[in-house]
Design a protein around this motif. Sequence first.
Motif, PDB file in Angstrom:
ATOM      1  N   CYS A  47       4.200   8.536 -19.449  1.00 32.56           N
ATOM      2  CA  CYS A  47       2.756   8.231 -18.738  1.00 32.56           C
ATOM      3  C   CYS A  47       2.015   9.529 -19.068  1.00 32.56           C
ATOM      4  O   CYS A  47       2.305  10.604 -18.315  1.00 32.56           O
ATOM      5  CB  CYS A  47       3.116   7.671 -17.482  1.00 32.56           C
ATOM      6  SG  CYS A  47       1.533   7.174 -16.581  1.00 32.56           S
ATOM      7  N   SER A  49      -1.475  11.122 -17.772  1.00 35.46           N
ATOM      8  CA  SER A  49      -2.575  11.003 -16.908  1.00 35.46           C
ATOM      9  C   SER A  49      -3.846  10.937 -17.477  1.00 35.46           C
ATOM     10  O   SER A  49      -4.122  11.497 -18.584  1.00 35.46           O
ATOM     11  CB  SER A  49      -2.471  11.982 -15.751  1.00 35.46           C
ATOM     12  OG  SER A  49      -2.683  13.441 -16.458  1.00 35.46           O
ATOM     13  N   ILE A  68      -2.762   2.014 -17.702  1.00 41.89           N
ATOM     14  CA  ILE A  68      -2.451   1.741 -16.411  1.00 41.89           C
ATOM     15  C   ILE A  68      -3.602   1.896 -15.461  1.00 41.89           C
ATOM     16  O   ILE A  68      -4.326   2.776 -15.372  1.00 41.89           O
ATOM     17  CB  ILE A  68      -1.313   2.963 -15.985  1.00 41.89           C
ATOM     18  CG1 ILE A  68      -0.029   2.792 -17.051  1.00 41.89           C
ATOM     19  CG2 ILE A  68      -1.031   2.775 -14.593  1.00 41.89           C
ATOM     20  CD1 ILE A  68       0.218   1.495 -17.051  1.00 41.89           C
ATOM     21  N   GLY A  90      -3.993   6.386 -16.312  1.00 41.83           N
ATOM     22  CA  GLY A  90      -2.904   6.717 -17.064  1.00 41.83           C
ATOM     23  C   GLY A  90      -2.921   5.914 -18.258  1.00 41.83           C
ATOM     24  O   GLY A  90      -3.370   4.636 -18.463  1.00 41.83           O
ATOM     25  N   MET A  92       0.272   4.821 -21.549  1.00 43.12           N
ATOM     26  CA  MET A  92       1.419   4.869 -21.768  1.00 43.12           C
ATOM     27  C   MET A  92       1.610   5.095 -23.404  1.00 43.12           C
ATOM     28  O   MET A  92       1.114   4.493 -24.492  1.00 43.12           O
ATOM     29  CB  MET A  92       2.243   3.358 -21.562  1.00 43.12           C
ATOM     30  CG  MET A  92       2.504   3.278 -20.127  1.00 43.12           C
ATOM     31  SD  MET A  92       3.614   4.279 -19.406  1.00 43.12           S
ATOM     32  CE  MET A  92       3.256   4.248 -17.893  1.00 43.12           C
ATOM     33  N   VAL A 192       2.192   1.110 -12.732  1.00 42.14           N
ATOM     34  CA  VAL A 192       3.508   1.718 -12.899  1.00 42.14           C
ATOM     35  C   VAL A 192       4.121   1.662 -11.541  1.00 42.14           C
ATOM     36  O   VAL A 192       3.525   1.379 -10.218  1.00 42.14           O
ATOM     37  CB  VAL A 192       3.314   3.337 -13.118  1.00 42.14           C
ATOM     38  CG1 VAL A 192       2.796   3.733 -14.295  1.00 42.14           C
ATOM     39  CG2 VAL A 192       2.238   3.900 -11.795  1.00 42.14           C
ATOM     40  N   PHE A 207       7.946   1.621 -16.331  1.00 42.37           N
ATOM     41  CA  PHE A 207       6.796   1.917 -16.868  1.00 42.37           C
ATOM     42  C   PHE A 207       6.580   0.931 -17.987  1.00 42.37           C
ATOM     43  O   PHE A 207       7.318   0.866 -19.097  1.00 42.37           O
ATOM     44  CB  PHE A 207       6.533   3.286 -17.231  1.00 42.37           C
ATOM     45  CG  PHE A 207       6.515   4.428 -16.639  1.00 42.37           C
ATOM     46  CD1 PHE A 207       6.380   4.192 -15.160  1.00 42.37           C
ATOM     47  CD2 PHE A 207       6.811   5.642 -17.007  1.00 42.37           C
ATOM     48  CE1 PHE A 207       6.343   5.472 -14.168  1.00 42.37           C
ATOM     49  CE2 PHE A 207       6.597   6.669 -16.094  1.00 42.37           C
ATOM     50  CZ  PHE A 207       6.515   6.528 -14.781  1.00 42.37           C
ATOM     51  N   LYS A 209       5.247  -0.764 -21.334  1.00 39.68           N
ATOM     52  CA  LYS A 209       4.550  -0.284 -22.751  1.00 39.68           C
ATOM     53  C   LYS A 209       4.484  -1.648 -23.201  1.00 39.68           C
ATOM     54  O   LYS A 209       4.384  -2.556 -22.896  1.00 39.68           O
ATOM     55  CB  LYS A 209       5.471   0.666 -23.048  1.00 39.68           C
ATOM     56  CG  LYS A 209       5.607   1.905 -22.552  1.00 39.68           C
ATOM     57  CD  LYS A 209       6.665   2.979 -23.073  1.00 39.68           C
ATOM     58  CE  LYS A 209       6.410   4.172 -22.241  1.00 39.68           C
ATOM     59  NZ  LYS A 209       7.601   5.065 -22.703  1.00 39.68           N
ATOM     60  N   GLU A 287       6.156  14.849 -13.601  1.00 41.41           N
ATOM     61  CA  GLU A 287       5.206  15.180 -14.854  1.00 41.41           C
ATOM     62  C   GLU A 287       5.098  16.673 -15.421  1.00 41.41           C
ATOM     63  O   GLU A 287       5.015  17.346 -14.809  1.00 41.41           O
ATOM     64  CB  GLU A 287       3.874  14.709 -14.566  1.00 41.41           C
ATOM     65  CG  GLU A 287       2.988  13.988 -15.351  1.00 41.41           C
ATOM     66  CD  GLU A 287       2.101  15.058 -16.136  1.00 41.41           C
ATOM     67  OE1 GLU A 287       1.757  14.870 -17.414  1.00 41.41           O
ATOM     68  OE2 GLU A 287       1.960  15.964 -15.718  1.00 41.41           O
TER      69      GLU A 287
END
Length: 403
Positions: A47, A49, A68, A90, A92, A192, A207, A209, A287
């Motif tokens: 992910c 940001s 996202i 965000g 993916m 998410v 998450f 995708k 992250e």
Amino acid sequence: MGWDYDVIVVGAGPGGATASRCCAQAGLKTLVIEKERLPRYKVCGGCLSAKTARLLGFDLSSVVENTIRGSKFTYCMKDPLFIPSEKPIGFMVMRSRFDQLLVQKAIEQGAEVLEGEKVVTAREVEGGIEVSLEQGRRLRCQNLIGADGAGSVVARAFSLLSTKKDENGFGLQSEVPYTAVPEFSKNDLHFVHLDFGRIPFGYGWVFPKKEGLSIGTGGLLNAGKKVNIRQYFEAFLQDLGYVRKSELKEPLGHRLPCFNDETRPVGRGRVLLVGDAAYFLDPLTGEGICYAIRSGMLAAEAILQSKEKGDLPAISYEKKVRGVILEDLKWALHVSRIIYRFTQLSYRTLKQYPELGQLCIEVLEGETAYHGFVIKVKERIKDLLKGRVGERIRKAMRTPWTS
């Protein structure tokens, strides 16, 4: 003494690829050494940001799998809280394709890439560094960047390891095709999902995708109790309720070198560490891509500055990192110590004060730093910092997990 390269970068992940791109762009003869053949699968939620996308500054649409637009939080899979955002928070990606794109950008700037070669050690030589490869080949460079992740060979070779007990984390993740989750709600496709409360000092994630879901669990290993990640992974799948285990791939594990020590050395002389090798991993969210990319840029800046001023790059790199990265990670550590020690209280607070959700989104978007986040939270919930609970919270912010 002749040099094979101005800069050698060990590791072709986001930090290494970015450092090599910036060095090559500035005219430095640069080599990236990657032990795997590219593209290669990397265990990672993937992910990016919004602030990471802005930091890179070039088109990522070819590797973006999903956009996202909000977060879904649950506590022990109950009491869901949706926090939508008008702007993307965000993007993916699959790390194989994303990392390959970053390496290609470095090649376009003139960087060389050596794939399928493992660095076994490195040592200082007069005025530079000598790198030894597994097949016996030796290369010499003026500057070395270690971007080789947790357990970095470069960090070990130059004793750039913390003397404190690490608060390493560990995660398990599986790529689950949509055919295995037919009951997954399409309403959640651009959210998410983070579940807190059941995994000590960590969380479960979903998450979405392009072709499926990245589902995983992660937590700190040295946080006062032994954590059986597989047990929590299996329980998380069960709690989700929509995963057909018969179609599930075997989950893969990965270390999470979470930041826990601002005194940890990140460079020495002409050797610099970036990304996971320097433990630049958010201890709250896990992250690390943004910090890897940013540190790769700072490492390149430090090398260029050292050439202009005639000093050692580690000197300016330490200063740059302290001001740009470590300050943010230090506050992230404070926040994580509160949330993971008082998870139920934190979740109830988030539900009681919905505006705090927007602050969470602002942190993910890069609009608010962790320091600003803490200040705003204190302004809204001063009652939590009073009395016995308040003293426990203040103590948690100051002390390590094992205390």
